[in-house]
Design a protein around this motif. Structure first.
Motif, PDB file in Angstrom:
ATOM      1  N   UNK A 334      63.627  33.443  52.798  1.00  0.00           N
ATOM      2  CA  UNK A 334      64.689  33.524  51.782  1.00  0.00           C
ATOM      3  C   UNK A 334      64.348  34.513  50.647  1.00  0.00           C
ATOM      4  N   UNK A 335      63.231  35.225  50.781  1.00  0.00           N
ATOM      5  CA  UNK A 335      62.784  36.167  49.740  1.00  0.00           C
ATOM      6  C   UNK A 335      62.700  35.495  48.370  1.00  0.00           C
ATOM      7  N   UNK A 336      62.145  34.323  48.315  1.00  0.00           N
ATOM      8  CA  UNK A 336      61.998  33.601  47.049  1.00  0.00           C
ATOM      9  C   UNK A 336      60.810  34.147  46.247  1.00  0.00           C
ATOM     10  N   UNK A 337      61.023  34.329  44.941  1.00  0.00           N
ATOM     11  CA  UNK A 337      59.971  34.963  44.138  1.00  0.00           C
ATOM     12  C   UNK A 337      59.664  34.237  42.827  1.00  0.00           C
ATOM     13  N   UNK A 338      60.364  33.137  42.554  1.00  0.00           N
ATOM     14  CA  UNK A 338      60.183  32.493  41.253  1.00  0.00           C
ATOM     15  C   UNK A 338      58.759  31.937  41.118  1.00  0.00           C
ATOM     16  N   UNK A 339      58.212  32.022  39.899  1.00  0.00           N
ATOM     17  CA  UNK A 339      56.867  31.463  39.645  1.00  0.00           C
ATOM     18  C   UNK A 339      56.900  29.944  39.777  1.00  0.00           C
ATOM     19  N   UNK A 340      55.746  29.378  40.116  1.00  0.00           N
ATOM     20  CA  UNK A 340      55.642  27.916  40.171  1.00  0.00           C
ATOM     21  C   UNK A 340      55.732  27.372  38.745  1.00  0.00           C
ATOM     22  N   UNK A 341      56.672  26.449  38.488  1.00  0.00           N
ATOM     23  CA  UNK A 341      56.782  25.934  37.105  1.00  0.00           C
ATOM     24  C   UNK A 341      55.503  25.207  36.681  1.00  0.00           C
ATOM     25  N   UNK A 342      55.228  25.242  35.389  1.00  0.00           N
ATOM     26  CA  UNK A 342      54.006  24.591  34.866  1.00  0.00           C
ATOM     27  C   UNK A 342      53.956  23.104  35.190  1.00  0.00           C
ATOM     28  N   UNK A 343      55.155  22.472  35.308  1.00  0.00           N
ATOM     29  CA  UNK A 343      55.110  21.019  35.504  1.00  0.00           C
ATOM     30  C   UNK A 343      54.526  20.617  36.863  1.00  0.00           C
ATOM     31  N   UNK A 344      54.335  21.568  37.771  1.00  0.00           N
ATOM     32  CA  UNK A 344      53.611  21.226  39.006  1.00  0.00           C
ATOM     33  C   UNK A 344      52.157  20.863  38.687  1.00  0.00           C
ATOM     34  N   UNK A 345      51.672  21.338  37.561  1.00  0.00           N
ATOM     35  CA  UNK A 345      50.294  20.995  37.153  1.00  0.00           C
ATOM     36  C   UNK A 345      50.288  19.880  36.109  1.00  0.00           C
ATOM     37  N   UNK A 346      51.258  19.938  35.174  1.00  0.00           N
ATOM     38  CA  UNK A 346      51.205  18.992  34.048  1.00  0.00           C
ATOM     39  C   UNK A 346      51.975  17.705  34.319  1.00  0.00           C
ATOM     40  N   UNK A 347      52.951  17.760  35.195  1.00  0.00           N
ATOM     41  CA  UNK A 347      53.847  16.604  35.397  1.00  0.00           C
ATOM     42  C   UNK A 347      54.833  16.444  34.251  1.00  0.00           C
ATOM     43  N   UNK A 348      54.834  17.403  33.332  1.00  0.00           N
ATOM     44  CA  UNK A 348      55.643  17.289  32.131  1.00  0.00           C
ATOM     45  C   UNK A 348      57.077  17.757  32.406  1.00  0.00           C
TER      46      UNK A 348
END
Ligand SMILES: Cc1cc2nc3c(=O)[nH]c(=O)nc-3n(C[C@H](O)[C@H](O)[C@H](O)COP(=O)(O)OP(=O)(O)OC[C@H]3O[C@@H](n4cnc5c(N)ncnc54)[C@H](O)[C@@H]3O)c2cc1C
Ligand code: SF4
Length: 509
Positions: A334-348
């Motif tokens: 799908x040519x996806x390029x968005x950065x991984x959001x910070x909440x994947x690490x913080x849970x916030x």
């Protein structure tokens, strides 16, 4: 120092006494090399519990080998002579022992195999790479199966594995007259269901020393190091599996796809960390489950559901990995390029389902399959996250994560980034699915019933926006066509609201 015959290199996920390289060796003349390597602990920032689990399990395995008469050079991280990489550590051992040959069982990861294949030229010593026979289906056998077919669906492979192993077979026919009981494995778990817990183990002196080392060296990595409760020996792993068979397996089938707030494990086995480093044997655990079914202590939908995960999915994803590497890790249909959001690490995040999955991942280095697939994976797919960044996240955060099993699950199953080689349709779902399979939505700041607007469940607008964005690629998929038609039938102003809601939410990431 006396010259050794064979130097046997045992890797961190090869903690099996019957390993091919050990079975072909002689404790009287050969020597084992094991090492804790900085490069392997950091090439992605592994969860602290995962590093501690592996180092402790390796140290216990070295002791097990010594007790069986082997001479083992075990190089602890930070000890004199400890090197950062496999090759540097091996160079030092070769200088010390002048072996006639190096022997190693094939590694699970393509990257490591490339390094090993360079050793013969690097050290001018013969290197034997023996096949890893701890799987039911070898990589060449999978390739032959794949080459003989136009569709590589897991179901057909799984039937072959059932026939080959005889598991849950009555002669030539599947037990119960049916190969797959998946449709009986989708019950929603009521809030007050009795939950068995995985067996916990108190850290012994070896584990306590490792915990201190990991805190000192990798304290900045993701994840909670304590409480540390994983087993670290074969006996521990077998006791954990026995406890699962007695307490949880009978209902494993019913609640395989369920999710409950505050219940990270439900009726799952929590054994993948043991299987993947060699403390448990996959075929043996399946035989035990088959026997439990035959003895009448486990229903068929549970036994079949469990055995399918191991000789079906686990073997199948490994086959796909070796069939498609290298290159598979860069798949991006799908040519996806968005950065991984910070909440994947913080849970916030205000999304209760994502917060629950990430928080328990941080605490336990564990999330069960539906959380990985339908919460964190589904969100990334709908939000258009770069699949490679997501792959590195999954590889880092779970105690069971090794590239051969994690990559096809992430890139193929959860992100459809291979364009449908592995999955027959994208595992994309709106909030309605999560609401049906869990009780997360009741405590969420968002409203799962609303499709658009500031308080609407983000999975809803993102889902329809995903369909709209990718309609060219998915419209031809028979399992997605209905959803594309539904989107097409929305009124123009609803389509506009969906696009605006999705864009506003994505901008807030
Ligand atoms: C995005 C994503 C990433 C994943 N990454 C990993 C990974 O790094 N390592 C890993 O072992 N599994 C991975 N899985 C598969 C699965 O989620 C885990 O195997 C499972 O959650 C482990 O928990 P359990 O032992 O309680 O499994 P249970 O649900 O009790 O299942 C029993 C066993 O079946 C096997 N199994 C089940 N599903 C799969 C599958 N899809 N692929 C391979 N084996 C399977 C595992 O060995 C597991 O221990 C991933 C799945 C997804 C969707
Ligand atoms: S409402 Fe949406 S975001 Fe909140 S828990 Fe339910 S599915 Fe997740």
């Amino acid at each position: 120092m006396e010259r050794v015959r064979h130097l046997i290199v045992v890797l961190g996920d090869q903690l099996t006494p019957t390993l091919a390289s050990l079975a072909a060796a002689d404790p009287a003349r050969d020597r084992v090399l094991m090492a804790e390597l900085h490069d392997e602990a950091t090439y992605v920032p592994h969860h602290k519990k995962k590093i501690a689990f592996l180092f402790s399990a390796m140290r216990h395995f070295a002791d097990e080998l010594r007790a069986a008469g082997w001479t083992v050079d075990y190089v602890k991280l930070g000890s004199p002579g400890n090197q950062p990489s496999f090759s540097a550590q091996l160079a030092q051992a070769i200088a010390a022992h002048r072996p006639e040959r190096i022997r190693v069982t094939a590694p699970g990861e393509w990257r490591v195999l490339q390094e090993i294949l360079g050793w013969e030229a690097l050290f001018s010593i013969p290197v034997d790479v023996l096949p890893d026979d701890r799987f039911v289906c070898s990589a060449p056998a999978f390739r032959a199966w794949a080459n003989s077919r136009t569709s590589l669906r897991m179901e057909y492979f799984y039937r072959e594995m059932r026939r080959q192993t005889g598991l849950l077979m009555d002669g030539d026919a599947p037990a119960g007259g049916q190969w797959n009981f998946d449709s009986e494995n989708r019950k929603t778990a009521p809030d007050d269901l009795f939950m068995p817990r995985p067996k916990v183990f108190d850290p012994d002196a070896i584990t306590r020393e490792v915990l201190s080392l990991v805190e000192a060296r990798f304290g900045h990595h993701f994840g909670d190091l304590t409480p540390f409760w994983f087993g670290v020996t074969r006996a521990d792993a077998e006791a954990a599996f026995d406890a699962f068979v007695d307490r949880a397996l009978p209902r494993f089938g019913d609640y395989q796809d369920a999710m409950l707030r505050g219940e990270p494990f439900l009726y799952h086995a929590v054994i993948s960390q043991y299987l993947n480093c060699g403390l448990l044997d996959p075929l043996r655990v399946c035989r035990r489950v088959d026997a439990a079914y035959r003895a009448g202590s486990v229903p068929l939908n549970a036994a079949e559901g469990f055995i399918r995960q191991i000789i079906g999915w686990r073997e199948y994803v490994r086959g796909i990995y070796w069939l498609k590497m290298p290159g598979y890790e860069r798949s991006n249909f799908f040519s996806h390029t968005r950065d991984l959001p910070d909440f994947y690490w913080s849970g916030d995040t205000e999304m209760a389902c994502v917060r629950a999955a990430v928080t328990q991942t941080r605490e336990q280095a564990y999330a069960h399959h539906i959380q990985r697939l339908m919460i964190t994976g589904n969100f990334a797919l709908l939000a258009g996250i770069d699949p490679h960044a997501l792959h590195e996240w999954y590889l880092s955060v779970y105690a069971d994560a090794y590239e051969w099993v994690e990559l096809p699950n992430t890139v193929g199953m959860s992100q459809f980034a291979d364009g449908g080689l592995l999955a027959s349709k994208p595992y994309a779902a709106s909030g309605a699915y999560i609401n049906r399979m869990s009780n997360y939505c009741a405590s969420c700041a968002f409203d799962v019933k609303q499709r658009t607007g500031p308080r609407a469940c983000p999975f809803n607008a993102l889902y329809w926006d995903f369909i709209a964005r990718n309609r060219q690629q998915i419209a031809g998929n028979p399992r997605m066509a209905q959803m594309v038609r539904t989107y097409d039938n929305f009124a123009a102003d609803e389509k506009t609201r969906i696009g605006e809601s999705a864009a506003t939410f994505l901008a807030s990431l």
